[in-house]
Design an enzyme around this catalytic site. Structure first.
Site, PDB file in Angstrom:
ATOM      1  N   LYS A  76       0.795  -1.232   0.000  1.00 20.49           N
ATOM      2  CA  LYS A  76       0.000   0.000   0.000  1.00 20.49           C
ATOM      3  C   LYS A  76       0.828   1.283   0.000  1.00 20.49           C
ATOM      4  O   LYS A  76       0.419   2.283  -0.575  1.00 20.49           O
ATOM      5  CB  LYS A  76      -0.967   0.012   1.195  1.00 20.49           C
ATOM      6  CG  LYS A  76      -2.079  -1.024   1.061  1.00 20.49           C
ATOM      7  CD  LYS A  76      -2.961  -1.080   2.293  1.00 20.49           C
ATOM      8  CE  LYS A  76      -4.126  -0.140   2.164  1.00 20.49           C
ATOM      9  NZ  LYS A  76      -5.223  -0.504   3.099  1.00 20.49           N
ATOM     10  N   ASP A 113      -9.893   4.099   1.791  1.00 25.35           N
ATOM     11  CA  ASP A 113     -10.129   3.566   3.137  1.00 25.35           C
ATOM     12  C   ASP A 113     -10.878   4.573   4.021  1.00 25.35           C
ATOM     13  O   ASP A 113     -11.780   4.205   4.768  1.00 25.35           O
ATOM     14  CB  ASP A 113      -8.802   3.186   3.816  1.00 25.35           C
ATOM     15  CG  ASP A 113      -8.229   1.890   3.270  1.00 25.35           C
ATOM     16  OD1 ASP A 113      -9.005   1.041   2.800  1.00 25.35           O
ATOM     17  OD2 ASP A 113      -6.992   1.728   3.318  1.00 25.35           O
ATOM     18  N   GLY A 141      -1.167   3.362  13.076  1.00 30.09           N
ATOM     19  CA  GLY A 141      -0.601   2.669  11.928  1.00 30.09           C
ATOM     20  C   GLY A 141      -1.204   3.191  10.631  1.00 30.09           C
ATOM     21  O   GLY A 141      -1.814   4.260  10.589  1.00 30.09           O
ATOM     22  N   ILE A 167       5.736   7.834  19.196  1.00 35.96           N
ATOM     23  CA  ILE A 167       6.323   8.613  18.099  1.00 35.96           C
ATOM     24  C   ILE A 167       5.471   8.556  16.828  1.00 35.96           C
ATOM     25  O   ILE A 167       5.406   9.524  16.063  1.00 35.96           O
ATOM     26  CB  ILE A 167       7.784   8.159  17.824  1.00 35.96           C
ATOM     27  CG1 ILE A 167       8.476   9.039  16.781  1.00 35.96           C
ATOM     28  CG2 ILE A 167       7.873   6.705  17.373  1.00 35.96           C
ATOM     29  CD1 ILE A 167       9.334  10.095  17.394  1.00 35.96           C
TER      30      ILE A 167
HETATM   31  P1  ATR Z   1      -2.364  -1.157   9.905  1.00 40.14           P
HETATM   32  O1  ATR Z   1      -1.918  -0.744   8.541  1.00 40.14           O
HETATM   33  O2  ATR Z   1      -3.376  -2.253   9.907  1.00 40.14           O
HETATM   34  O3  ATR Z   1      -2.774   0.005  10.739  1.00 40.14           O
HETATM   35  P2  ATR Z   1       0.150  -1.229  11.339  1.00 40.14           P
HETATM   36  O4  ATR Z   1       0.661  -0.050  10.585  1.00 40.14           O
HETATM   37  O5  ATR Z   1       1.067  -2.370  11.618  1.00 40.14           O
HETATM   38  O6  ATR Z   1      -1.088  -1.877  10.581  1.00 40.14           O
HETATM   39  O7  ATR Z   1      -0.479  -0.710  12.725  1.00 40.14           O
HETATM   40  C1  ATR Z   1      -0.986  -1.559  13.696  1.00 40.14           C
HETATM   41  C2  ATR Z   1      -1.502  -0.742  14.872  1.00 40.14           C
HETATM   42  O8  ATR Z   1      -1.860  -1.645  15.938  1.00 40.14           O
HETATM   43  C3  ATR Z   1      -0.453   0.198  15.464  1.00 40.14           C
HETATM   44  O9  ATR Z   1      -1.096   1.303  16.041  1.00 40.14           O
HETATM   45  C4  ATR Z   1       0.173  -0.697  16.535  1.00 40.14           C
HETATM   46  O10 ATR Z   1       0.852  -0.008  17.552  1.00 40.14           O
HETATM   47  P3  ATR Z   1       2.452   0.294  17.371  1.00 40.14           P
HETATM   48  O11 ATR Z   1       2.556   1.465  16.444  1.00 40.14           O
HETATM   49  O12 ATR Z   1       2.913   0.595  18.745  1.00 40.14           O
HETATM   50  O13 ATR Z   1       3.051  -0.967  16.810  1.00 40.14           O
HETATM   51  C5  ATR Z   1      -1.054  -1.355  17.081  1.00 40.14           C
HETATM   52  N1  ATR Z   1      -0.743  -2.580  17.828  1.00 40.14           N
HETATM   53  C6  ATR Z   1      -0.417  -3.786  17.317  1.00 40.14           C
HETATM   54  N2  ATR Z   1      -0.174  -4.676  18.314  1.00 40.14           N
HETATM   55  C7  ATR Z   1      -0.347  -3.994  19.480  1.00 40.14           C
HETATM   56  C8  ATR Z   1      -0.257  -4.332  20.873  1.00 40.14           C
HETATM   57  N3  ATR Z   1       0.075  -5.582  21.269  1.00 40.14           N
HETATM   58  N4  ATR Z   1      -0.523  -3.380  21.798  1.00 40.14           N
HETATM   59  C9  ATR Z   1      -0.849  -2.127  21.421  1.00 40.14           C
HETATM   60  N5  ATR Z   1      -0.956  -1.748  20.133  1.00 40.14           N
HETATM   61  C10 ATR Z   1      -0.712  -2.660  19.169  1.00 40.14           C
END
Ligand code: ATR
Length: 283
Positions: A76, A113, A141, A167
């Site tokens: 993407k 989206d 994310g 961040i």
């Molecule tokens: P997407 O494109 O589906 O948003 P991504 O960019 O990998 O996928 O983002 C996943 C989101 O879920 C992020 O906000 C991630 O937090 P981090 O930026 O800290 O990784 C969050 N996320 C995934 N696993 C998590 C967990 N165990 N606890 C808290 N947040 C989580």
């Protein structure tokens, strides 16, 4: 390099979804349902593409009869650099999910989206007034970026955001501006105070993952609460919000609605998003 396409007689339009892996994508079933329902002579197929082959595959697709494609993980973001025209919203979000192969040979990249996110809410809660109070987004994310862009475009004046990795939330604030207020992950429960719209944009609560663990005591009854996770449809987060008297909207509708603009561009028919489609996609 763009080159123009002589249009073949009786050309059957083909579209598909590019990802790696792609086997679990629901998009073929979704578009397949619409093609069948409207009696359109066209095809929509899953296409597994490794990251290092994306550019080569994209170049060849228009010559193979493809009119466009969806792109999903992990392409993407990288597809933006390969497109000839990128819409403002795709550039702002930093990712595209919908490609149109124009007849002049140019690849047009868009991100639907955010549109899908808002259309899903509006379909289920027609009385939702986005600028009536703060919105709270959990996660920062790629999916969260589309949600943030669409909420701000819908008129939200205060957008609170918290992410485990702070961040990434700060980065969203830097790009989207002063209406974005970053909360610490440990304080995420506090940002729900007074919020009228609350979104889980993390992957927490998805099948096989632990549920989102944020105290929901500050959620007021009547708050619109939605989750981008749709496997399961009823996440623990939505369950608790519903028990607190909130208005809940599951995440499947976002997937359905984000597909509509692409389908219309490729196959020339504005498709409906309704229960029949939901059932077909849930299979
Ligand atoms: P997407 O494109 O589906 O948003 P991504 O960019 O990998 O996928 O983002 C996943 C989101 O879920 C992020 O906000 C991630 O937090 P981090 O930026 O800290 O990784 C969050 N996320 C995934 N696993 C998590 C967990 N165990 N606890 C808290 N947040 C989580």
């Amino acid at each position: 390099m763009p080159d123009s396409q002589p249009s073949a007689p009786h050309h059957v339009p083909i579209a598909g979804v590019l990802g790696w892996p792609i086997a679990h994508s629901r998009s073929p079933r979704l578009h397949g349902h619409w093609l069948q329902r409207y009696g359109i002579d066209g095809h929509y197929i899953p296409i597994p593409v490794m990251p290092e082959h994306l550019a080569e595959v994209l170049r060849a697709m228009p010559r193979m009869g493809f009119v466009g494609a969806n792109v999903t993980i992990p392409h993407k973001e990288s597809v933006l650099a390969l497109a000839d025209v990128v819409t403002d919203r795709a550039a702002l979000i930093g990712a595209a999910n919908t490609l149109i192969f124009r007849s002049d040979g140019k690849i047009h990249a868009d991100n639907t989206d955010g549109y899908g996110f808002i259309a899903n809410i509006r379909q289920h809660v027609p009385g939702w007034i986005p600028d009536l109070g703060p919105a709270a987004v959990i996660g920062a994310g790629g999916a969260a970026r589309a949600v943030v862009a669409s909420l701000l475009e819908s008129g939200v004046t205060e957008l609170r955001i918290a992410n485990r990795t702070r961040i990434r939330a700060e980065q969203i604030k830097a790009e989207f501006g002063a209406k974005v207020v970053v909360y610490d992950w440990a304080q995420a429960g506090n940002m729900l105070e007074g919020a009228i719209t609350v979104v889980n944009a993390t992957s927490m609560g998805m099948q096989g993952k632990p549920p989102l663990r944020i105290p929901l005591d500050a959620l007021a009854p009547g708050t619109l609460v939605t989750d981008l996770v749709y496997t399961p449809l009823m996440t623990p987060f939505l369950e608790e919000a519903q028990a607190r008297g909130c208005e809940i909207v599951d995440g499947l509708g976002m997937l359905l609605h984000q597909a509509a603009p692409g389908f219309e561009r490729w196959f020339g028919h504005r498709p409906e998003v309704d229960d029949e489609l939901r059932r077909a996609v849930l299979g």
